[in-house]
Write an enzyme that holds these catalytic residues in place. Structure first.
Site, PDB file in Angstrom:
ATOM      1  N   HIS A  14       0.842  -1.199   0.000  1.00  0.00           N
ATOM      2  CA  HIS A  14       0.000   0.000   0.000  1.00  0.00           C
ATOM      3  C   HIS A  14       0.879   1.252   0.000  1.00  0.00           C
ATOM      4  O   HIS A  14       2.096   1.177   0.157  1.00  0.00           O
ATOM      5  CB  HIS A  14      -0.966  -0.003   1.192  1.00  0.00           C
ATOM      6  CG  HIS A  14      -0.349   0.183   2.544  1.00  0.00           C
ATOM      7  ND1 HIS A  14      -1.069   0.593   3.632  1.00  0.00           N
ATOM      8  CD2 HIS A  14       0.927   0.009   2.985  1.00  0.00           C
ATOM      9  CE1 HIS A  14      -0.275   0.661   4.686  1.00  0.00           C
ATOM     10  NE2 HIS A  14       0.930   0.316   4.325  1.00  0.00           N
ATOM     11  N   CYS A  33       5.877   6.080   4.768  1.00  0.00           N
ATOM     12  CA  CYS A  33       4.710   5.320   4.282  1.00  0.00           C
ATOM     13  C   CYS A  33       4.162   5.908   2.986  1.00  0.00           C
ATOM     14  O   CYS A  33       3.284   5.327   2.356  1.00  0.00           O
ATOM     15  CB  CYS A  33       3.612   5.289   5.334  1.00  0.00           C
ATOM     16  SG  CYS A  33       4.140   4.508   6.865  1.00  0.00           S
ATOM     17  N   HIS A  39       5.018   0.102  -0.304  1.00  0.00           N
ATOM     18  CA  HIS A  39       5.763  -0.846   0.516  1.00  0.00           C
ATOM     19  C   HIS A  39       4.722  -1.856   0.984  1.00  0.00           C
ATOM     20  O   HIS A  39       3.564  -1.769   0.588  1.00  0.00           O
ATOM     21  CB  HIS A  39       6.429  -0.117   1.690  1.00  0.00           C
ATOM     22  CG  HIS A  39       5.449   0.467   2.635  1.00  0.00           C
ATOM     23  ND1 HIS A  39       4.778   1.651   2.375  1.00  0.00           N
ATOM     24  CD2 HIS A  39       4.963   0.023   3.828  1.00  0.00           C
ATOM     25  CE1 HIS A  39       3.938   1.905   3.363  1.00  0.00           C
ATOM     26  NE2 HIS A  39       4.027   0.933   4.255  1.00  0.00           N
ATOM     27  N   HIS A  41       3.295  -5.311   3.790  1.00  0.00           N
ATOM     28  CA  HIS A  41       3.219  -5.953   5.099  1.00  0.00           C
ATOM     29  C   HIS A  41       2.655  -7.367   4.976  1.00  0.00           C
ATOM     30  O   HIS A  41       1.926  -7.670   4.034  1.00  0.00           O
ATOM     31  CB  HIS A  41       2.296  -5.168   6.037  1.00  0.00           C
ATOM     32  CG  HIS A  41       2.716  -3.767   6.293  1.00  0.00           C
ATOM     33  ND1 HIS A  41       3.794  -3.449   7.071  1.00  0.00           N
ATOM     34  CD2 HIS A  41       2.222  -2.573   5.864  1.00  0.00           C
ATOM     35  CE1 HIS A  41       3.945  -2.128   7.126  1.00  0.00           C
ATOM     36  NE2 HIS A  41       2.998  -1.572   6.394  1.00  0.00           N
ATOM     37  N   ASP A  79      -5.174 -10.455  -0.616  1.00  0.00           N
ATOM     38  CA  ASP A  79      -3.902 -11.174  -0.527  1.00  0.00           C
ATOM     39  C   ASP A  79      -3.090 -11.039  -1.822  1.00  0.00           C
ATOM     40  O   ASP A  79      -3.601 -11.269  -2.915  1.00  0.00           O
ATOM     41  CB  ASP A  79      -4.153 -12.661  -0.237  1.00  0.00           C
ATOM     42  CG  ASP A  79      -2.848 -13.391   0.055  1.00  0.00           C
ATOM     43  OD1 ASP A  79      -1.937 -12.771   0.638  1.00  0.00           O
ATOM     44  OD2 ASP A  79      -2.744 -14.575  -0.313  1.00  0.00           O
ATOM     45  N   HIS A  80      -1.808 -10.673  -1.670  1.00  0.00           N
ATOM     46  CA  HIS A  80      -0.910 -10.469  -2.808  1.00  0.00           C
ATOM     47  C   HIS A  80      -1.452  -9.391  -3.747  1.00  0.00           C
ATOM     48  O   HIS A  80      -1.276  -9.464  -4.966  1.00  0.00           O
ATOM     49  CB  HIS A  80      -0.629 -11.793  -3.540  1.00  0.00           C
ATOM     50  CG  HIS A  80       0.367 -12.649  -2.793  1.00  0.00           C
ATOM     51  ND1 HIS A  80       0.047 -13.306  -1.644  1.00  0.00           N
ATOM     52  CD2 HIS A  80       1.685 -12.922  -3.025  1.00  0.00           C
ATOM     53  CE1 HIS A  80       1.112 -13.964  -1.188  1.00  0.00           C
ATOM     54  NE2 HIS A  80       2.120 -13.735  -2.010  1.00  0.00           N
ATOM     55  N   GLU A 124      -0.712  -4.861  11.525  1.00  0.00           N
ATOM     56  CA  GLU A 124       0.134  -4.484  10.389  1.00  0.00           C
ATOM     57  C   GLU A 124       1.544  -5.048  10.625  1.00  0.00           C
ATOM     58  O   GLU A 124       2.276  -5.348   9.701  1.00  0.00           O
ATOM     59  CB  GLU A 124       0.177  -2.961  10.294  1.00  0.00           C
ATOM     60  CG  GLU A 124       0.465  -2.458   8.909  1.00  0.00           C
ATOM     61  CD  GLU A 124       0.256  -0.958   8.827  1.00  0.00           C
ATOM     62  OE1 GLU A 124      -0.789  -0.517   8.300  1.00  0.00           O
ATOM     63  OE2 GLU A 124       1.138  -0.204   9.290  1.00  0.00           O
TER      64      GLU A 124
END
Lengths: 135, 135, 135, 135, 135, 135
Positions: A14, A33, A39, A41, A79-80, A124
């Site tokens: 994100h 951020c 980047h 998580h 996801d991904h 996170e």
């Protein structure tokens, strides 16, 4: 009343960025951020459902069904993925943990028919996490 | 001889993608890790240095110095970054955990003057991790 | 309303000991925690702040600022310290997890200007922890 | 008021099975948890007691005593046991995490004389856990 | 050469018991692990494969394929099972962590075609684990 | 050959300090670990024994016996103690993780009669740990 929790995980990227602000303001508020290429998580989510377990099953909710709902309704959609660009229900929202947890609540609440959704906890990282209780 | 390990963490995004391949081949080989806008992880890295601790200090290497080397030489260059686009030492390499660990080794080995670097362990998640021992 | 938590860690030593009691009574009440030269722990602290995240930022509180407040106001004053002897705000208090958590609350509450402090959770070990909610 | 938690662990086996149902219905409701010869888990239990710590001790409850109560009253009766067959207080109950947590509450509540039992949290695995608060 | 590890989990029950011994001898050697109706664990298994990652993929082995092999070849045969009674490849063996790890090796080694199996690590709990390296 | 590991924990305090050095030199080398009144940690120790499990038991070493040896020979001598002042086998040694691990090896090696001690791993925290293999 018993509180039953199921945990699931996903990996996503994100960028924290408010398009109505200048680059300088975004940098000031969101710091690293705000990196333009994003980047990521490994997120953990804990979904808690409260109810009174019938003696015949001893279960507030079938955990297998709860796991399937979480997987289908939210995990597969994030996801991904890149949370800003790839996820329809995050469109127009800054993808902070707070906003992700609130959107998960909106999606999951109507799907849970045994017991009552009472909490969405989103990690996170081990050091940063949020909880939304629908209040 | 004692093996001393220091752990550090970073959050980054990446895309597994071989530019010399077709989209179909990339999809076949890398699956959901090939999402064009990337996805991300919280990575943990464990750096192990071996040596014989002098009796005067009882330390193979000053862990504060080792932590500073790891922070300055690698963490600051990858944390909150996109590994394909933002990180010079990953340029031209598919950013798998294997390649990241090997590049960390190349960068860290010449910087460690007390003891000897013997292992870089990189966790992409609790379920997936790699180790490079310079072999 | 969202609950946002930031975790931090410190290492400290302490002795559980009531100076107004006899050695025998201290031994009876505090057992091995009463060892005169002290013992120690790696403590984890989780600070939870509640609030309503503005849409412009999606954040109850800037986690970087919260992390800095925790670091400056409490961690730097207890990390690598003896809680009975080195820490002014523990003076005259038996340094149990309960008392540490209550003092952290007193120190942190006036410093948090976005959102509202709602919980201090202090882990002395994975098996022993306390929570103070200002009640 | 402070909330003090002590964690303990045990290993046990169980079978989810309602003897008043057909095999087909048991299979439909409990799935692989209905395997006739059972399966098992490492369980973690967190017992939370709330109270006001007296200044003279700084402790809501002596954690050593709380640990002993948990060990003697529940852990010794379930550790390395089959929950359906070996544990008197589970007789006639389907041994779900919900029912185990409720029985632990019934057993522990009258034994806790300092502070007040407020929560029993039972982890069947890192992904599945329940909490009972006596409500 | 890089060492790549994939972790998986399963829940099972077992009884440590040598049928050629008297009850008294079984009790003396295996203690509470000899409970006739068994007890159980959440097991974690870490499978490590070593190899040289080709530049075109950056991967020693496709982790998705490795995860599938582990799931199909071992997890599905032991998860939610009684290791003494339900698992063909444990027949005639005392189901200690040592024996489980050695059997997993025998099953997995011929199935791994990219890289070379170098370690099976099996956690019976956080406090007890074994490793088999095929030696 | 199988490698069997047993983990145990203790809480202790220490001060890193070389009495033959000036205060300034101690401060320069050991930094905040040189605090005169000490600081502390929750330590985890993993003791690994290697051997060939006999078919009759399936065990390299009785884990209960190994746990008892670790408890009696080392844990009871360091738990809730000050490592510089209270522990005879640390006398004259700077109590770094390296020195503690080496002393544990010296104590435990002659006590292990089934299998062979191959590793002592000592965690001072999740981020700092050492391993001694008797080399």
């Amino acid at each position: 009343m018993i509180y039953v929790t199921r945990r699931a995980s996903f990996s996503a990227s994100h960028r924290l960025f408010n398009p109505s602000w200048s680059d300088a303001k975004n940098q000031e508020v969101f710091g690293k951020c705000n990196n333009p290429r994003g980047h990521g998580h490994n997120y953990d989510v804990e979904v808690t459902v409260a109810g009174d377990p019938p003696a015949a099953t001893g279960m507030v909710i079938d955990l297998k069904k709860l796991a399937d709902i979480i997987e289908t309704e939210v995990i597969e959609r994030v996801d991904h993925k890149h949370l800003n660009d790839d996820v329809d229900f995050m469109r127009g929202l800054i993808p902070t943990a707070e906003h992700i947890a609130m959107q998960f609540w909106k999606i999951l609440q109507p799907k849970i028919s045994e017991g009552k959704l009472v909490s969405i906890k989103l990690y996170e990282s081990a050091n940063n996490f949020v909880e939304y209780r629908g209040e």
